[in-house]
Scaffold this motif. Structure first.
Motif, short mmCIF file in Angstrom:
data_model
loop_
_atom_site.label_atom_id
_atom_site.label_comp_id
_atom_site.label_asym_id
_atom_site.label_seq_id
_atom_site.Cartn_x
_atom_site.Cartn_y
_atom_site.Cartn_z
N PHE A 148 0.82 -1.21 0.00
CA PHE A 148 0.00 0.00 0.00
C PHE A 148 0.85 1.26 0.00
N THR A 149 2.02 1.20 0.60
CA THR A 149 2.93 2.34 0.55
C THR A 149 3.37 2.60 -0.89
N ALA B 75 1.84 1.56 -3.65
CA ALA B 75 0.67 1.92 -4.45
C ALA B 75 0.31 3.39 -4.24
N HIS B 76 0.32 3.83 -2.99
CA HIS B 76 0.00 5.22 -2.68
C HIS B 76 1.06 6.16 -3.25
N TRP C 115 0.64 6.01 -7.22
CA TRP C 115 -0.61 6.58 -7.73
C TRP C 115 -0.62 8.10 -7.63
N HIS C 116 0.19 8.66 -6.74
CA HIS C 116 0.17 10.12 -6.59
C HIS C 116 0.66 10.82 -7.85
N ILE D 192 -9.36 7.72 -5.61
CA ILE D 192 -8.62 6.46 -5.49
C ILE D 192 -7.37 6.67 -4.65
N GLN D 193 -6.70 7.79 -4.84
CA GLN D 193 -5.54 8.12 -4.02
C GLN D 193 -5.93 8.23 -2.55
N LEU E 9 -6.46 4.72 -1.19
CA LEU E 9 -5.17 4.08 -0.93
C LEU E 9 -4.53 4.64 0.34
N THR F 108 -6.42 3.35 3.42
CA THR F 108 -6.08 1.94 3.63
C THR F 108 -4.69 1.81 4.22
N LEU F 109 -3.76 2.60 3.71
CA LEU F 109 -2.40 2.61 4.25
C LEU F 109 -2.40 3.04 5.71
#
Length: 131
Positions: A5-6, A8-9, A12-13, A54-55, A58, A61-62
Motif C-alpha cells: 500500500f505504501t 501503491a499510494h 498513484w500520486h 482512489i488516491q 489508498l 487503507t495505508l
C-alpha cells in the motif's frame, strides 16, 4: 501488505498530480480563450476527481494497515497533518465541483479552475509536510 500500500499510494500520486494538472490546464486555457463549458471539461473534471478519490482510498487503507501494525503514530506529521490536509483538499474539491456544475454555464470554467487550483495548493501544502 504495508509495503504494497505504501508503494501503491506513492505511485498513484503521480497519476493524481497529472490529473489535477490536466484539469487546471484545461479549465484555465479554455476560460482564458473565452470558450464555453463542454462535455470534455465535464469528463476531465470527473476523471480527475475519480483519480484523486482512489488516491484517498489508498491513503486511508495505508493509514488503517499502519495502525494495525503499530506503525502509525510514530510520526505526527504523517499521522495527523498529512491525512487531515489531504482530506480537506478532497472535500474542497468535491464541494467546489458541485458548485462548478450548479453555476451558470458562462462561469463554470472559471469556477472549475479556481476549485482545482485551490485544492491543488492544499495538496502541495500537505505534501511538503511529508517530504
Amino acid at each position: 501488505m504495508y509495503n504494497f500500500f505504501t508503494q501503491a499510494h506513492d505511485g498513484w500520486h503521480y497519476l493524481a498530480a497529472l490529473a489535477m494538472v490536466v484539469a487546471v490546464a484545461a479549465f484555465l486555457f479554455n476560460w482564458l480563450r473565452g470558450q464555453e463549458w463542454s462535455r470534455l471539461e465535464q469528463r476531465i473534471g470527473l476523471y480527475a476527481i475519480i483519480v484523486v478519490d482512489i488516491q484517498l482510498l489508498l491513503g486511508l487503507t495505508l493509514w488503517g494497515v499502519g495502525a494495525n501494525l503499530g506503525i502509525v503514530g510514530a510520526n505526527p506529521v504523517r499521522t495527523i497533518e498529512h491525512p487531515f490536509t489531504m482530506l480537506l483538499a478532497i472535500v474542497l474539491l468535491h464541494v467546489g465541483w458541485v458548485w462548478t456544475k450548479k453555476s451558470d454555464v458562462s462561469v463554470r470554467l472559471r469556477n472549475g479552475a479556481l476549485t482545482f487550483v485551490v485544492a491543488g495548493l492544499l495538496v502541495l501544502a500537505g505534501l511538503t509536510r511529508v517530504y
